[in-house]
Design a protein around this motif. Structure first.
Motif, PDB file in Angstrom:
ATOM      1  N   LYS A 134       9.595   4.921   3.561  1.00  0.00           N
ATOM      2  CA  LYS A 134       9.800   6.160   2.812  1.00  0.00           C
ATOM      3  C   LYS A 134       8.440   6.744   2.444  1.00  0.00           C
ATOM      4  O   LYS A 134       7.589   6.045   1.895  1.00  0.00           O
ATOM      5  CB  LYS A 134      10.625   5.893   1.557  1.00  0.00           C
ATOM      6  N   GLY A 135       8.276   8.025   2.765  1.00  0.00           N
ATOM      7  CA  GLY A 135       6.991   8.683   2.555  1.00  0.00           C
ATOM      8  C   GLY A 135       6.149   8.745   3.811  1.00  0.00           C
ATOM      9  O   GLY A 135       5.008   9.209   3.755  1.00  0.00           O
TER      10      GLY A 135
ATOM     11  N   VAL B 227      -0.616   8.314  -2.211  1.00  0.00           N
ATOM     12  CA  VAL B 227       0.771   8.670  -1.904  1.00  0.00           C
ATOM     13  C   VAL B 227       1.643   7.449  -2.178  1.00  0.00           C
ATOM     14  O   VAL B 227       1.330   6.339  -1.733  1.00  0.00           O
ATOM     15  CB  VAL B 227       0.918   9.113  -0.440  1.00  0.00           C
TER      16      VAL B 227
ATOM     17  N   ARG C  26       6.248  10.731   6.235  1.00  0.00           N
ATOM     18  CA  ARG C  26       5.899  12.105   6.609  1.00  0.00           C
ATOM     19  C   ARG C  26       4.888  12.726   5.655  1.00  0.00           C
ATOM     20  O   ARG C  26       4.378  13.815   5.931  1.00  0.00           O
ATOM     21  CB  ARG C  26       7.152  12.970   6.675  1.00  0.00           C
ATOM     22  N   ASP C  27       4.606  12.073   4.527  1.00  0.00           N
ATOM     23  CA  ASP C  27       3.667  12.613   3.539  1.00  0.00           C
ATOM     24  C   ASP C  27       2.264  12.046   3.688  1.00  0.00           C
ATOM     25  O   ASP C  27       1.340  12.505   3.030  1.00  0.00           O
ATOM     26  CB  ASP C  27       4.170  12.321   2.116  1.00  0.00           C
ATOM     27  N   VAL C  28       2.119  11.022   4.524  1.00  0.00           N
ATOM     28  CA  VAL C  28       0.823  10.382   4.673  1.00  0.00           C
ATOM     29  C   VAL C  28       0.172  10.835   5.980  1.00  0.00           C
ATOM     30  O   VAL C  28       0.791  11.477   6.817  1.00  0.00           O
ATOM     31  CB  VAL C  28       0.953   8.843   4.666  1.00  0.00           C
TER      32      VAL C  28
ATOM     33  N   LYS D 290      -5.972  11.769  -2.500  1.00  0.00           N
ATOM     34  CA  LYS D 290      -4.922  11.403  -3.437  1.00  0.00           C
ATOM     35  C   LYS D 290      -4.156  10.186  -2.925  1.00  0.00           C
ATOM     36  O   LYS D 290      -4.139   9.887  -1.737  1.00  0.00           O
ATOM     37  CB  LYS D 290      -3.964  12.572  -3.648  1.00  0.00           C
TER      38      LYS D 290
ATOM     39  N   ILE E 112       4.691   5.168  -1.536  1.00  0.00           N
ATOM     40  CA  ILE E 112       5.501   4.886  -0.350  1.00  0.00           C
ATOM     41  C   ILE E 112       6.301   3.606  -0.540  1.00  0.00           C
ATOM     42  O   ILE E 112       6.080   2.851  -1.492  1.00  0.00           O
ATOM     43  CB  ILE E 112       4.624   4.738   0.915  1.00  0.00           C
TER      44      ILE E 112
END
Length: 376
Positions: A361-362, A69, A364-366, A67, A71
């Motif tokens: 930003k983001g 993400v 921690r999601d990658v 997917k 950022i």
């Protein structure tokens, strides 16, 4: 009554039966949900493992199935990195003196009070000078006679009457009495304690009627000029600061900060707290007072052409520190080596060259090799 009682019993039994049925059904549904969750977790683990295996064999499959993400990014800064140390100090005066009595006597008058600001020459106290005054009056009488004798002897000598020795003795007598009177006048002046310069009376150490001797401390006096800032700096910074270095000084009580220069660096380490003295010139601040708290911000490290990034972007795993760099639309894990840290910025010694696009930003999601989309 029996009929109603029988009907109530039937209703109660029906309610109990329905309640038991509802509880059994709820328990069955909870158990089924828990079982499905476990199956889902196991399937998700298997799916993720299979995706990694397939992606390793077919990179295009990994790009398609992973997917994207959303950022934001920030650039690794290239520039001068500075590290500062802050230490509390105080405003002091080089004119911090103890004013002592110079003659013996009782304190006759105390004019100054603690906290009083005075000008140079202002009277602080007076010591009883009665004995000195009596001696002066006696000497003045003797001096008047000696002057009269000398003047007459001088006129006779000019007329060549009398001997030279008589003339010289009269002259010597007069001059000796004049010197003695001048000495007593000096003592008389010393019975009045005056401010040596403009300043503030910090402490009064004597009381009215107290007997003082030469050298007895009477006042602690602090001058308004020649103020400076003094602070104790840890010995670990002994090689990081030198005379004429610029420092920032902040006065919390005044709410102002100024840049000044170091005027002196101590050469001796205090054995009790392992610090050395640092003196800085006081900026032109009329409101600054002796003993006021001042915070010195001293630069102890500087690196030119350093790579600098925000602290919060740095993550850790078993291998060490890393950040995510955006390359070709994907986030890439990049291991780094930290340097000095100051406030919200970190110096990077290895792993980045400067100018790289970092996930902000983001972050921690990658993960490594995640597809990313940069928000405008």
């Amino acid at each position: 009554m029996k009929r109603f009682s029988r009907m109530g019993s039937l209703v109660l039994l029906a309610v109990i039966g329905f309640s038991c049925g509802s509880e059994d059904e709820l328990s069955e549904k909870k158990a089924a949900l828990e079982s499905l969750k476990k199956e889902y977790a196991a399937l998700a683990t298997e799916i993720e493992a299979l995706e990694k295996e397939v992606a390793a064999l077919d990179p295009e499959f990994g790009k398609e199935t992973r997917k994207t993400v959303l950022i934001t990014t920030v650039e690794a800064e290239k520039g001068t990195f500075q590290h500062f140390v802050e230490v509390s100090g105080a405003v002091l005066s080089k004119k911090n003196v103890n004013i002592s009595g110079e003659v013996s006597g009782r304190v006759q008058e105390i004019v100054a009070v603690e906290g009083m600001q005075v000008k140079k020459g202002a009277v602080l106290a007076r010591i009883d000078a009665e004995s000195v005054q009596r001696n002066m009056e006696e000497l003045e009488t003797q001096l008047d006679l000696a002057r009269t004798v000398f003047e007459k002897q001088e006129r006779l000598w000019e007329q060549e009457i009398g001997t030279e020795i008589q003339y010289l003795e009269a002259k010597n007598r007069k001059e000796q009495l004049e010197k003695n009177l001048a000495s007593l006048q000096t003592q008389m002046d010393r019975t009045t304690i005056r401010a040596p310069f403009n300043g503030t009376v910090e402490m009064v150490n004597v009381r009215l009627g107290e007997l003082v001797q030469p050298g007895t401390p009477m006042f602690q006096f602090i001058g308004d000029s020649d103020l400076f800032i003094e602070a104790d700096l840890s010995e670990r910074y002994i090689g990081s600061i030198s005379r004429n270095d610029e420092v920032e000084v902040r006065f919390p009580s005044l709410g102002v900060a100024e840049t000044t220069k170091v005027t002196a660096v101590g050469a001796v380490i205090n054995q009790n707290n392992r610090t050395f003295k640092v003196e800085a010139r006081l900026p032109d601040l009329p409101k600054a007072k002796p003993n006021m708290i001042a915070v010195l911000r001293v630069r102890d490290y500087q690196a030119e052409d350093a790579v600098i990034i925000p602290n919060y972007l740095i993550l850790q795993d078993n291998k060490g520190d890393y950040v995510y760099v955006v390359e070709s639309g994907q986030s890439k894990k990049r291991y780094i080596k930290r340097g000095m840290v100051y406030q919200e910025r970190t110096e990077i010694l290895e792993g980045l060259q400067g100018g790289e696009t970092l996930v902000d930003k983001g972050f921690r999601d990658v993960g490594d090799n995640f597809n990313v989309s940069i928000a405008s």
